[in-house]
Design an enzyme around this catalytic site. Structure first.
Site, PDB file in Angstrom:
ATOM      1  N   HIS A 164       0.810  -1.213   0.000  1.00 58.17           N
ATOM      2  CA  HIS A 164       0.000   0.000   0.000  1.00 58.17           C
ATOM      3  C   HIS A 164       0.849   1.272   0.000  1.00 58.17           C
ATOM      4  CE1 HIS A 164      -3.005  -2.667   2.379  1.00 58.17           C
ATOM      5  NE2 HIS A 164      -3.152  -2.837   1.086  1.00 58.17           N
ATOM      6  N   TYR A 195       1.122   1.151  13.950  1.00 58.66           N
ATOM      7  CA  TYR A 195       2.009   2.069  13.253  1.00 58.66           C
ATOM      8  C   TYR A 195       1.562   3.515  13.386  1.00 58.66           C
ATOM      9  CZ  TYR A 195      -1.350   1.302   9.391  1.00 58.66           C
ATOM     10  OH  TYR A 195      -2.488   1.172   8.622  1.00 58.66           O
ATOM     11  N   ASP A 213      -6.588  -5.973  -2.285  1.00 55.84           N
ATOM     12  CA  ASP A 213      -5.187  -6.344  -2.476  1.00 55.84           C
ATOM     13  C   ASP A 213      -4.996  -7.365  -3.598  1.00 55.84           C
ATOM     14  OD1 ASP A 213      -4.349  -4.567  -0.559  1.00 55.84           O
ATOM     15  OD2 ASP A 213      -4.106  -6.072   1.018  1.00 55.84           O
TER      16      ASP A 213
END
Length: 182
Positions: free
Chosen positions: A64, A133, A173
Protein backbone atom coordinates in the site's frame (compact mmCIF):
# COMPACT_ATOMS: atom_id res chain seq x y z
CA UNK A 1 15.67 10.00 27.50
CA UNK A 2 15.33 6.60 25.88
CA UNK A 3 18.07 5.18 23.77
CA UNK A 4 17.36 3.84 20.33
CA UNK A 5 19.65 2.14 17.87
CA UNK A 6 19.04 3.25 14.27
CA UNK A 7 20.32 1.03 11.46
CA UNK A 8 19.85 2.34 7.93
CA UNK A 9 18.85 -0.36 5.46
CA UNK A 10 19.64 -0.84 1.78
CA UNK A 11 16.85 1.66 0.99
CA UNK A 12 17.78 5.29 1.76
CA UNK A 13 15.71 6.67 4.62
CA UNK A 14 14.43 3.27 5.78
CA UNK A 15 15.66 2.49 9.28
CA UNK A 16 15.43 -0.48 11.62
CA UNK A 17 14.85 0.99 15.06
CA UNK A 18 15.79 -1.06 18.11
CA UNK A 19 14.60 0.40 21.41
CA UNK A 20 16.39 -0.10 24.71
CA UNK A 21 14.39 -2.67 26.70
CA UNK A 22 14.54 -2.72 30.49
CA UNK A 23 13.64 -6.21 31.75
CA UNK A 24 13.34 -7.67 35.23
CA UNK A 25 11.24 -10.28 37.06
CA UNK A 26 8.12 -8.13 36.60
CA UNK A 27 8.38 -7.98 32.81
CA UNK A 28 9.80 -5.16 30.69
CA UNK A 29 9.55 -1.46 29.89
CA UNK A 30 10.61 0.41 26.77
CA UNK A 31 9.95 3.68 25.01
CA UNK A 32 8.74 3.04 21.49
CA UNK A 33 9.01 6.63 20.33
CA UNK A 34 10.64 9.80 21.58
CA UNK A 35 10.79 12.83 19.30
CA UNK A 36 14.22 13.98 20.53
CA UNK A 37 15.69 10.48 20.33
CA UNK A 38 14.40 9.94 16.80
CA UNK A 39 15.53 13.40 15.67
CA UNK A 40 19.02 12.64 16.97
CA UNK A 41 18.89 9.36 15.04
CA UNK A 42 18.06 11.09 11.75
CA UNK A 43 14.26 10.77 11.73
CA UNK A 44 12.86 14.27 12.19
CA UNK A 45 9.17 13.88 11.38
CA UNK A 46 5.82 14.69 12.95
CA UNK A 47 3.40 11.80 13.39
CA UNK A 48 -0.30 12.70 13.13
CA UNK A 49 -2.15 9.37 13.25
CA UNK A 50 -1.76 5.97 14.94
CA UNK A 51 -3.30 2.76 13.55
CA UNK A 52 -3.55 -0.83 14.76
CA UNK A 53 -4.66 -4.06 13.12
CA UNK A 54 -5.01 -7.71 14.09
CA UNK A 55 -4.63 -10.45 11.51
CA UNK A 56 -4.38 -14.22 11.40
CA UNK A 57 -1.57 -16.40 10.05
CA UNK A 58 -1.22 -16.12 6.28
CA UNK A 59 -2.84 -12.68 5.96
CA UNK A 60 -0.88 -10.47 3.58
CA UNK A 61 -1.69 -6.77 3.70
CA UNK A 62 -0.20 -4.64 0.96
CA UNK A 63 1.60 -3.36 -0.85
CA UNK A 64 0.00 0.00 0.00
CA UNK A 65 0.85 3.67 -0.52
CA UNK A 66 -0.86 7.03 -0.89
CA UNK A 67 -0.32 8.91 -4.16
CA UNK A 68 -0.70 12.63 -3.39
CA UNK A 69 -0.40 12.46 0.40
CA UNK A 70 2.40 9.93 0.99
CA UNK A 71 2.80 8.73 4.55
CA UNK A 72 5.92 7.98 6.51
CA UNK A 73 5.29 5.09 8.88
CA UNK A 74 6.87 3.76 12.05
CA UNK A 75 5.67 0.15 12.24
CA UNK A 76 5.96 -2.51 14.94
CA UNK A 77 4.36 -5.71 16.18
CA UNK A 78 2.97 -5.82 19.70
CA UNK A 79 1.80 -9.44 19.56
CA UNK A 80 2.93 -12.20 17.20
CA UNK A 81 5.28 -12.02 14.23
CA UNK A 82 5.20 -10.60 10.70
CA UNK A 83 7.48 -10.28 7.70
CA UNK A 84 7.40 -6.55 6.99
CA UNK A 85 8.34 -5.09 3.59
CA UNK A 86 9.08 -1.63 2.19
CA UNK A 87 9.36 -1.03 -1.57
CA UNK A 88 10.96 2.11 -2.98
CA UNK A 89 8.56 3.72 -5.48
CA UNK A 90 10.14 7.20 -5.42
CA UNK A 91 10.57 8.36 -9.02
CA UNK A 92 14.23 8.95 -9.82
CA UNK A 93 15.47 7.07 -6.75
CA UNK A 94 18.57 4.91 -7.35
CA UNK A 95 16.78 2.13 -5.46
CA UNK A 96 13.44 2.46 -7.32
CA UNK A 97 11.68 -0.92 -7.41
CA UNK A 98 13.96 -2.41 -4.74
CA UNK A 99 12.62 -3.86 -1.51
CA UNK A 100 13.71 -4.42 2.06
CA UNK A 101 12.16 -6.99 4.38
CA UNK A 102 12.52 -7.78 8.08
CA UNK A 103 10.82 -9.94 10.67
CA UNK A 104 9.15 -7.81 13.32
CA UNK A 105 7.89 -9.56 16.43
CA UNK A 106 6.81 -9.07 19.99
CA UNK A 107 10.02 -10.86 20.98
CA UNK A 108 12.58 -8.80 19.02
CA UNK A 109 10.66 -5.52 19.59
CA UNK A 110 12.23 -4.00 16.47
CA UNK A 111 10.49 -1.26 14.55
CA UNK A 112 10.81 -0.17 10.95
CA UNK A 113 10.66 3.45 9.84
CA UNK A 114 9.47 3.80 6.24
CA UNK A 115 9.66 7.35 4.83
CA UNK A 116 7.03 8.86 2.52
CA UNK A 117 7.27 7.58 -1.05
CA UNK A 118 7.54 3.88 -0.34
CA UNK A 119 4.97 1.12 -0.57
CA UNK A 120 4.45 -1.05 2.50
CA UNK A 121 3.08 -4.50 3.26
CA UNK A 122 3.38 -7.38 5.68
CA UNK A 123 2.71 -11.12 5.94
CA UNK A 124 1.58 -12.64 9.25
CA UNK A 125 3.82 -15.54 10.28
CA UNK A 126 2.36 -16.36 13.73
CA UNK A 127 -1.12 -17.71 14.54
CA UNK A 128 -2.20 -14.07 14.83
CA UNK A 129 -0.46 -10.72 15.02
CA UNK A 130 -1.28 -7.27 16.32
CA UNK A 131 0.42 -4.60 14.25
CA UNK A 132 0.61 -0.91 15.10
CA UNK A 133 2.01 2.07 13.25
CA UNK A 134 2.39 5.81 13.44
CA UNK A 135 1.82 7.90 10.27
CA UNK A 136 3.20 11.27 9.17
CA UNK A 137 0.04 12.14 7.21
CA UNK A 138 -3.63 11.36 7.57
CA UNK A 139 -5.27 8.55 5.64
CA UNK A 140 -7.09 9.77 2.53
CA UNK A 141 -9.33 6.97 1.18
CA UNK A 142 -9.52 8.43 -2.34
CA UNK A 143 -5.71 8.68 -2.52
CA UNK A 144 -4.72 5.09 -1.86
CA UNK A 145 -2.67 3.06 -4.28
CA UNK A 146 -1.10 -0.34 -4.29
CA UNK A 147 1.14 -2.82 -6.03
CA UNK A 148 0.36 -6.53 -6.35
CA UNK A 149 2.23 -8.43 -3.63
CA UNK A 150 3.91 -10.90 -5.99
CA UNK A 151 5.08 -8.48 -8.71
CA UNK A 152 7.94 -10.35 -10.43
CA UNK A 153 9.67 -7.05 -11.29
CA UNK A 154 10.12 -6.38 -7.56
CA UNK A 155 10.73 -10.02 -6.62
CA UNK A 156 10.00 -9.95 -2.90
CA UNK A 157 11.11 -13.19 -1.24
CA UNK A 158 8.14 -13.70 1.07
CA UNK A 159 8.79 -16.48 3.64
CA UNK A 160 6.03 -18.71 2.26
CA UNK A 161 7.57 -21.73 4.00
CA UNK A 162 6.24 -20.25 7.26
CA UNK A 163 2.64 -20.28 6.00
CA UNK A 164 0.35 -23.31 6.02
CA UNK A 165 -2.12 -23.07 3.16
CA UNK A 166 -2.72 -20.14 0.87
CA UNK A 167 -2.14 -16.51 1.73
CA UNK A 168 -5.21 -14.48 2.61
CA UNK A 169 -5.72 -11.22 0.70
CA UNK A 170 -8.45 -8.61 0.77
CA UNK A 171 -10.42 -8.18 -2.45
CA UNK A 172 -8.66 -4.83 -2.90
CA UNK A 173 -5.19 -6.34 -2.48
CA UNK A 174 -5.97 -9.03 -5.08
CA UNK A 175 -6.60 -6.33 -7.72
CA UNK A 176 -3.50 -4.16 -7.48
CA UNK A 177 -1.37 -3.89 -10.61
CA UNK A 178 2.37 -4.29 -11.07
CA UNK A 179 4.85 -1.50 -10.41
CA UNK A 180 4.72 1.03 -13.24
CA UNK A 181 1.24 0.02 -14.43
CA UNK A 182 -0.57 2.76 -12.51
Amino acid sequence: MAKFEFSETSLPGVFVVSPTVFEDERGYFMETYNYNGFKAGGIDVEFVQDNQSKSQRGVLRGLHFQKEHPQGKLVRVIRGEVFDVAVDIREGSPTYGKWYGIILSEENKKQLYIPPGLAHGFLVLSDSAEFTYKCTDFYHPDDEGGIIWNDPQIGIKWPMDRITGDIILSDKDKKWKRLGEH
